[in-house]
Motif scaffolding. Structure first.
Motif, mmCIF file in Angstrom:
data_model
loop_
_atom_site.group_PDB
_atom_site.id
_atom_site.type_symbol
_atom_site.label_atom_id
_atom_site.label_comp_id
_atom_site.label_asym_id
_atom_site.label_seq_id
_atom_site.Cartn_x
_atom_site.Cartn_y
_atom_site.Cartn_z
ATOM 1 N N GLY A 55 0.808 -1.206 0.000
ATOM 2 C CA GLY A 55 0.000 0.000 0.000
ATOM 3 C C GLY A 55 0.843 1.259 0.000
ATOM 4 O O GLY A 55 1.952 1.283 0.545
ATOM 5 N N VAL A 56 0.297 2.298 -0.629
ATOM 6 C CA VAL A 56 0.879 3.639 -0.576
ATOM 7 C C VAL A 56 -0.145 4.539 0.091
ATOM 8 O O VAL A 56 -1.287 4.654 -0.367
ATOM 9 C CB VAL A 56 1.204 4.171 -1.987
ATOM 10 C CG1 VAL A 56 1.810 5.575 -1.901
ATOM 11 C CG2 VAL A 56 2.151 3.236 -2.719
ATOM 12 N N ILE A 57 0.243 5.170 1.191
ATOM 13 C CA ILE A 57 -0.660 6.060 1.914
ATOM 14 C C ILE A 57 0.006 7.422 2.077
ATOM 15 O O ILE A 57 1.224 7.551 1.973
ATOM 16 C CB ILE A 57 -1.055 5.479 3.287
ATOM 17 C CG1 ILE A 57 0.188 5.266 4.171
ATOM 18 C CG2 ILE A 57 -1.823 4.171 3.122
ATOM 19 C CD1 ILE A 57 -0.147 4.813 5.602
ATOM 20 N N GLY A 58 -0.805 8.425 2.313
ATOM 21 C CA GLY A 58 -0.290 9.769 2.496
ATOM 22 C C GLY A 58 -1.419 10.769 2.365
ATOM 23 O O GLY A 58 -2.491 10.448 1.838
ATOM 24 N N PRO A 59 -1.222 11.989 2.837
ATOM 25 C CA PRO A 59 -2.276 12.999 2.756
ATOM 26 C C PRO A 59 -2.560 13.411 1.318
ATOM 27 O O PRO A 59 -1.785 13.101 0.401
ATOM 28 C CB PRO A 59 -1.705 14.174 3.568
ATOM 29 C CG PRO A 59 -0.229 13.954 3.572
ATOM 30 C CD PRO A 59 -0.007 12.482 3.505
ATOM 31 N N ASN A 60 -3.676 14.102 1.125
ATOM 32 C CA ASN A 60 -4.022 14.608 -0.200
ATOM 33 C C ASN A 60 -2.899 15.497 -0.734
ATOM 34 O O ASN A 60 -2.338 16.317 0.007
ATOM 35 C CB ASN A 60 -5.318 15.423 -0.148
ATOM 36 C CG ASN A 60 -6.534 14.562 0.118
ATOM 37 O OD1 ASN A 60 -6.488 13.347 -0.054
ATOM 38 N ND2 ASN A 60 -7.622 15.180 0.534
ATOM 39 N N GLY A 61 -2.577 15.313 -2.023
ATOM 40 C CA GLY A 61 -1.538 16.135 -2.631
ATOM 41 C C GLY A 61 -0.127 15.696 -2.328
ATOM 42 O O GLY A 61 0.829 16.402 -2.664
ATOM 43 N N SER A 62 0.021 14.519 -1.729
ATOM 44 C CA SER A 62 1.361 14.063 -1.344
ATOM 45 C C SER A 62 2.139 13.460 -2.508
ATOM 46 O O SER A 62 3.355 13.301 -2.415
ATOM 47 C CB SER A 62 1.262 13.033 -0.214
ATOM 48 O OG SER A 62 0.502 11.911 -0.624
ATOM 49 N N GLY A 63 1.426 13.096 -3.595
ATOM 50 C CA GLY A 63 2.110 12.511 -4.750
ATOM 51 C C GLY A 63 1.780 11.056 -5.011
ATOM 52 O O GLY A 63 2.359 10.438 -5.912
ATOM 53 N N ALA A 88 2.808 -4.596 3.353
ATOM 54 C CA ALA A 88 3.777 -3.533 3.626
ATOM 55 C C ALA A 88 3.170 -2.203 3.199
ATOM 56 O O ALA A 88 2.295 -2.159 2.326
ATOM 57 C CB ALA A 88 5.087 -3.776 2.884
ATOM 58 N N LEU A 89 3.640 -1.119 3.825
ATOM 59 C CA LEU A 89 3.122 0.215 3.528
ATOM 60 C C LEU A 89 4.266 1.189 3.291
ATOM 61 O O LEU A 89 5.282 1.164 4.002
ATOM 62 C CB LEU A 89 2.269 0.742 4.692
ATOM 63 C CG LEU A 89 0.947 0.026 4.980
ATOM 64 C CD1 LEU A 89 0.346 0.553 6.281
ATOM 65 C CD2 LEU A 89 -0.027 0.196 3.830
ATOM 66 N N TYR A 90 4.087 2.038 2.278
ATOM 67 C CA TYR A 90 4.949 3.195 2.057
ATOM 68 C C TYR A 90 4.130 4.441 2.378
ATOM 69 O O TYR A 90 3.004 4.589 1.897
ATOM 70 C CB TYR A 90 5.426 3.265 0.603
ATOM 71 C CG TYR A 90 6.467 2.243 0.245
ATOM 72 C CD1 TYR A 90 7.826 2.539 0.336
ATOM 73 C CD2 TYR A 90 6.097 0.976 -0.199
ATOM 74 C CE1 TYR A 90 8.786 1.596 -0.005
ATOM 75 C CE2 TYR A 90 7.047 0.030 -0.540
ATOM 76 C CZ TYR A 90 8.393 0.345 -0.440
ATOM 77 O OH TYR A 90 9.347 -0.591 -0.774
ATOM 78 N N VAL A 91 4.711 5.317 3.178
ATOM 79 C CA VAL A 91 4.055 6.583 3.509
ATOM 80 C C VAL A 91 4.723 7.693 2.705
ATOM 81 O O VAL A 91 5.942 7.869 2.763
ATOM 82 C CB VAL A 91 4.169 6.899 5.015
ATOM 83 C CG1 VAL A 91 3.395 8.189 5.347
ATOM 84 C CG2 VAL A 91 3.650 5.741 5.853
ATOM 85 N N VAL A 92 3.907 8.407 1.917
ATOM 86 C CA VAL A 92 4.423 9.471 1.056
ATOM 87 C C VAL A 92 3.945 10.819 1.578
ATOM 88 O O VAL A 92 2.758 11.002 1.875
ATOM 89 C CB VAL A 92 3.957 9.265 -0.404
ATOM 90 C CG1 VAL A 92 4.439 10.414 -1.288
ATOM 91 C CG2 VAL A 92 4.461 7.939 -0.933
ATOM 92 N N LYS A 93 4.872 11.743 1.686
ATOM 93 C CA LYS A 93 4.550 13.115 2.099
ATOM 94 C C LYS A 93 5.424 14.064 1.286
ATOM 95 O O LYS A 93 6.632 13.856 1.167
ATOM 96 C CB LYS A 93 4.811 13.312 3.591
ATOM 97 C CG LYS A 93 4.465 14.722 4.088
ATOM 98 C CD LYS A 93 4.776 14.877 5.570
ATOM 99 C CE LYS A 93 4.428 16.285 6.044
ATOM 100 N NZ LYS A 93 4.782 16.486 7.475
ATOM 101 N N ASP A 94 4.795 15.082 0.712
ATOM 102 C CA ASP A 94 5.510 16.085 -0.085
ATOM 103 C C ASP A 94 6.381 15.440 -1.168
ATOM 104 O O ASP A 94 7.506 15.866 -1.425
ATOM 105 C CB ASP A 94 6.373 16.978 0.820
ATOM 106 C CG ASP A 94 5.547 17.764 1.816
ATOM 107 O OD1 ASP A 94 4.401 18.118 1.486
ATOM 108 O OD2 ASP A 94 6.049 18.019 2.923
#
Length: 257
Positions: A32-40, A204-210
């Motif tokens: 999974g890829v998770i992150g806030p809106n607009g994170s990419g 597994a998870l990847y967290v994306v920010k900015d």
């Protein structure tokens, strides 16, 4: 099928949306890829499934450069369910699902009995077997999304990308769809908006920010109170499911108490 993404950078209108991202999905994994809106998140996935051309980095499926694959080779390897699927004409449900068989067809080749059987089986899996001859435009948003999931199933690709696929689905169909995907025995990379679903289904998870990966690991390692505060700016309590042991998030709003 293995996916390798190394130091991927994608620039849109002279702005870096994702920068130096590296991820790996091993055969049979649900990542999974998770992150806030607009994170990419969506830009990352759209680069992987060739909507955008990267400005740096390497993308490979089983050590083959994704951008050197022909359309048919790529489509036989990777199926996509996006969050913004549409069709230009009002095809029937079965006609849209049959489009998933196009990578296996020569020009003007007719559909076979096997193709039709695959369509029927996929529509049964997503609960739309009674909608075979319905016009696509008559469906609700959730029903349309389930049609696209069925189309991805008949494509029979060993790698599946889900770009926030549960957006238009009620909770019953969210769980049903993810159960189907989980049992397909394929590699999956999914951008998921619902963090509890991500924790429940992903290996597994990847967290994306900015535009950058800021966390990676198992759901138990990634879904923590401190990460959610830092990345999503929310207060919460993280508990664990009594049967699976997977993290569960209880959010706390400033206005609740």
């Amino acid at each position: 099928m293995n996916l390798t993404v190394e130091q991927l950078t994608t620039t849109i209108e002279q702005k870096k949306i994702i920068e130096d991202i590296s991820i790996h999905v091993y055969s049979g994994q649900f990542v999974g890829v998770i992150g806030p809106n607009g994170s990419g998140k969506s830009t990352l996935l759209k680069t992987i499934y060739r909507i955008f051309r990267p400005h740096g980095g390497l993308l490979s499926l089983d050590e083959r450069d994704i951008f050197k694959l022909s359309y048919k080779e790529f489509s036989k390897s990777m199926a996509v369910v996006s969050q913004e699927g549409s069709v230009p004409f009002d095809f029937t449900v079965s006609e849209i699902v049959l489009m998933g068989r196009s990578p296996y067809k020569r020009l003007l080749e007719r559909d076979t009995a096997e193709d039709v059987a695959l369509v029927r089986s996929s529509l049964v899996k997503v609960g739309l077997e009674q909608f075979t001859d319905r016009g696509f435009s008559t469906l609700s948003g959730g029903e349309k999304q389930r049609v696209f999931i069925a189309r991805a199933l008949v494509q029979e690709a060993p790698f599946l990308i889900l770009d926030e696929p549960t957006n238009h689905l009620d909770i019953h169909h969210q769980l049903h769809m993810l159960d189907i995907v989980r049992n397909l025995n394929v590699s999956v990379l999914a951008a998921l908006h619902d963090l509890n679903l991500a924790a429940a289904y992903c290996d597994a998870l990847y967290v994306v920010k900015d535009g950058k990966v800021v966390r990676y690991g198992s759901p138990e390692e990634v879904i923590t109170k401190s990460m959610l505060k830092e990345v999503f700016q929310v207060d919460c309590t993280v508990t664990h499911h009594p049967k699976t042991g997977k993290p569960q998030i209880l959010f706390i709003s400033d206005g609740m108490f």
